[in-house]
Design an enzyme around this catalytic site. Structure first.
Site, PDB file in Angstrom:
ATOM      1  N   LYS A   1       7.679 -63.545 -48.768  1.00  0.00           N
ATOM      2  CA  LYS A   1       7.830 -62.806 -50.027  1.00  0.00           C
ATOM      3  C   LYS A   1       7.709 -63.697 -51.250  1.00  0.00           C
ATOM      4  O   LYS A   1       7.513 -63.210 -52.361  1.00  0.00           O
ATOM      5  CB  LYS A   1       9.179 -62.073 -50.061  1.00  0.00           C
ATOM      6  CG  LYS A   1       9.212 -60.921 -49.090  1.00  0.00           C
ATOM      7  CD  LYS A   1      10.179 -59.852 -49.511  1.00  0.00           C
ATOM      8  CE  LYS A   1       9.986 -58.648 -48.624  1.00  0.00           C
ATOM      9  NZ  LYS A   1      10.810 -57.530 -48.908  1.00  0.00           N
TER      10      LYS A   1
ATOM     11  N   LYS B   1      -1.390 -51.407 -39.590  1.00  0.00           N
ATOM     12  CA  LYS B   1      -0.216 -50.553 -39.420  1.00  0.00           C
ATOM     13  C   LYS B   1      -0.190 -49.455 -40.488  1.00  0.00           C
ATOM     14  O   LYS B   1      -0.562 -49.710 -41.634  1.00  0.00           O
ATOM     15  CB  LYS B   1       1.023 -51.448 -39.581  1.00  0.00           C
ATOM     16  CG  LYS B   1       2.324 -50.793 -39.240  1.00  0.00           C
ATOM     17  CD  LYS B   1       3.486 -51.735 -39.486  1.00  0.00           C
ATOM     18  CE  LYS B   1       3.983 -51.608 -40.905  1.00  0.00           C
ATOM     19  NZ  LYS B   1       5.385 -52.010 -41.083  1.00  0.00           N
TER      20      LYS B   1
ATOM     21  N   LYS C   1       3.627 -47.714 -46.034  1.00  0.00           N
ATOM     22  CA  LYS C   1       3.790 -47.094 -47.355  1.00  0.00           C
ATOM     23  C   LYS C   1       3.247 -48.000 -48.452  1.00  0.00           C
ATOM     24  O   LYS C   1       2.972 -47.558 -49.555  1.00  0.00           O
ATOM     25  CB  LYS C   1       5.249 -46.743 -47.609  1.00  0.00           C
ATOM     26  CG  LYS C   1       6.197 -47.914 -47.504  1.00  0.00           C
ATOM     27  CD  LYS C   1       7.610 -47.439 -47.305  1.00  0.00           C
ATOM     28  CE  LYS C   1       8.502 -48.597 -46.920  1.00  0.00           C
ATOM     29  NZ  LYS C   1       9.665 -48.200 -46.173  1.00  0.00           N
TER      30      LYS C   1
HETATM   31  P1  ATP Z   1       5.883 -51.224 -45.188  1.00  0.00           P
HETATM   32  O1  ATP Z   1       5.337 -49.869 -44.895  1.00  0.00           O
HETATM   33  O2  ATP Z   1       5.934 -51.532 -46.629  1.00  0.00           O
HETATM   34  O3  ATP Z   1       5.266 -52.291 -44.340  1.00  0.00           O
HETATM   35  P2  ATP Z   1       8.036 -50.658 -43.491  1.00  0.00           P
HETATM   36  O4  ATP Z   1       8.012 -49.168 -43.487  1.00  0.00           O
HETATM   37  O5  ATP Z   1       7.582 -51.416 -42.312  1.00  0.00           O
HETATM   38  O6  ATP Z   1       7.380 -51.196 -44.814  1.00  0.00           O
HETATM   39  P3  ATP Z   1      10.857 -50.679 -43.391  1.00  0.00           P
HETATM   40  O7  ATP Z   1      11.293 -49.648 -44.367  1.00  0.00           O
HETATM   41  O8  ATP Z   1      11.685 -51.889 -43.270  1.00  0.00           O
HETATM   42  O9  ATP Z   1       9.490 -51.180 -43.786  1.00  0.00           O
HETATM   43  O10 ATP Z   1      10.662 -50.023 -41.969  1.00  0.00           O
HETATM   44  C1  ATP Z   1      11.679 -49.267 -41.436  1.00  0.00           C
HETATM   45  C2  ATP Z   1      11.460 -49.130 -39.964  1.00  0.00           C
HETATM   46  O11 ATP Z   1      10.264 -48.381 -39.666  1.00  0.00           O
HETATM   47  C3  ATP Z   1      11.307 -50.458 -39.235  1.00  0.00           C
HETATM   48  O12 ATP Z   1      12.133 -50.446 -38.090  1.00  0.00           O
HETATM   49  C4  ATP Z   1       9.868 -50.517 -38.838  1.00  0.00           C
HETATM   50  O13 ATP Z   1       9.683 -51.217 -37.623  1.00  0.00           O
HETATM   51  C5  ATP Z   1       9.481 -49.044 -38.684  1.00  0.00           C
HETATM   52  N1  ATP Z   1       8.056 -48.826 -38.976  1.00  0.00           N
HETATM   53  C6  ATP Z   1       7.451 -48.986 -40.159  1.00  0.00           C
HETATM   54  N2  ATP Z   1       6.130 -48.683 -40.086  1.00  0.00           N
HETATM   55  C7  ATP Z   1       5.883 -48.325 -38.801  1.00  0.00           C
HETATM   56  C8  ATP Z   1       4.707 -47.900 -38.085  1.00  0.00           C
HETATM   57  N3  ATP Z   1       3.527 -47.798 -38.677  1.00  0.00           N
HETATM   58  N4  ATP Z   1       4.826 -47.601 -36.772  1.00  0.00           N
HETATM   59  C9  ATP Z   1       6.024 -47.695 -36.160  1.00  0.00           C
HETATM   60  N5  ATP Z   1       7.182 -48.089 -36.782  1.00  0.00           N
HETATM   61  C10 ATP Z   1       7.113 -48.405 -38.084  1.00  0.00           C
END
Ligand code: ATP
Ligand code: LTN
Length: 329
Positions: free
Chosen positions: A111, A194, A197
């Site tokens: 970060k 992936k 968001k």
């Molecule tokens: P960003 O989308 O910005 O990368 P994020 O959604 O990964 O952020 P978090 O809000 O920390 O960040 O994620 C919350 C949970 O959702 C975590 O346990 C993460 O592993 C899961 N997660 C996020 N995106 C996915 C995905 N595409 N598929 C499966 N699990 C996910």
């Protein structure tokens, strides 16, 4: 019953990836564990958040967690900042941590890699000891987290052991629980990435509160391949495989069975069914979400959750303060 603690840091809108990869697992865990889930709003502000937006995201996240099936009768849901012990123990854990070990945290390094010094808060640096406090306050046996948070749980274990050795047995040393493989929903517009968001274009990502027709359109427009047969092959047909995973995890139908049903049929028909399955799930979540948000029950749920959490956290913090010698009576 074993105890489980996890925090959610909702700095953006929740996605279908969050739902399939994380939210739904919590809903399953609440039956078999004593589960504490909190909204890590103190962690959110380690990076500047526009207050109005943050408030909305926090409320939405709570509403969505409830809409997806987290049941306040089965688990404890609260706001991190409502239980003051988090910040207190967070400070004490900061004092137990060494600069060297915090400097080694991958998330901090990532970060701050391209950021200017004046944009890097000290909060971001001491984020992991606060997370350790979140976990240790409750004597959690397990901490369900994504792969990226595993290192923070390892640090938590080190801090717990350090404290126990220095002052005497006080904390349960927790274990990270990383979700099974396959819990990685890919972007609809680029299945090599992936679903996220923070993606630049919105085409590949479905939000839980998204308009149903727009979500359907995204599925219909999902990038696939030229093979023209529905097959589960993540290497050669990543787009189709991703749609199969989405459909299977939402409908409960095994991937093999879906593949067999679509033998000799085209992608159009397949996508239509995936879109319907997603639309059905989103509609259900959104209806529940609207009910919950308008019922005004969230405030009461958080209040009761904070009270329950506080009772445990209070005793733990007292014990820690006594052992450290800062509590003198
Ligand atoms: P960003 O989308 O910005 O990368 P994020 O959604 O990964 O952020 P978090 O809000 O920390 O960040 O994620 C919350 C949970 O959702 C975590 O346990 C993460 O592993 C899961 N997660 C996020 N995106 C996915 C995905 N595409 N598929 C499966 N699990 C996910
Ligand atoms: N750092 C986590 C959120 C988080 C957490 C926790 C998770 C804060 N405190 C305690 C598990 C246990 C994240 O960024 N997803």
């Amino acid at each position: 019953m074993k105890r489980m603690v996890s925090g959610i840091k909702p700095t953006g809108e929740l996605t279908l990836g969050n739902y399939i990869g994380a939210l739904r697992n919590f809903v399953k865990y609440q039956d078999d564990y004593e589960l504490y889930v909190f909204i890590a709003n103190l962690h959110c502000v380690t990076v500047y958040q526009e207050p109005k937006e943050l408030r909305k995201n926090l409320k939405d996240a709570i509403g969505l967690y409830l809409a997806c099936g987290l049941d306040p009768q089965k688990c404890t849901i609260f706001l991190q900042s409502d239980v003051y012990e988090h910040a207190q123990l967070g400070w004490l854990m900061t004092c137990m941590s060494y600069m060297g070990e915090l400097n080694r945290m991958t998330q901090f390094k990532e970060k701050t890699q391209n950021a200017k010094d004046e944009n890097i808060t000290a909060g971001l640096f001491v984020y992991p000891p606060l997370m350790a406090a979140d976990i240790l306050l409750y004597d959690a046996d397990y901490v369900p987290v994504g792969e990226d948070q595993k290192q923070h749980v390892e640090l938590t274990r080190d801090l717990a052991q350090r404290f126990n050795n220095r002052y005497s047995e006080t904390f349960v040393v927790p274990e990270p629980l990383v979700a099974k493989v396959g819990a990685r929903i890919m972007s609809l517009s680029d299945p090599s990435k992936k679903m996220s968001k923070s993606e630049e274009s919105n085409k590949g990502c479905i939000y839980l509160l998204e308009d149903i027709n727009s979500a359907k359109k995204k599925i219909m427009g999902a990038v696939t391949d030229m093979c023209a047969h529905v097959n589960y092959d993540k290497i050669n047909q990543p787009g189709v495989s991703n749609l199969l995973e989405i459909m299977s995890s939402l409908s409960g139908e095994p991937i093999d069975s879906i593949v067999t049903r679509y033998e000799g049929k085209g992608y159009g028909e397949f996508k239509k069914e995936v879109a319907e399955v997603v639309a059905k799930e989103l509609t259900m979540i959104q209806n529940r979400y609207n009910e919950i948000m308008s019922s005004g029950q969230i405030e009461q749920i958080l209040k009761e959750g904070a009270e329950r959490a506080h009772r445990i956290a209070f005793r733990k913090l007292k014990k820690v303060q006594k052992k450290m010698g800062i509590d003198i009576f």
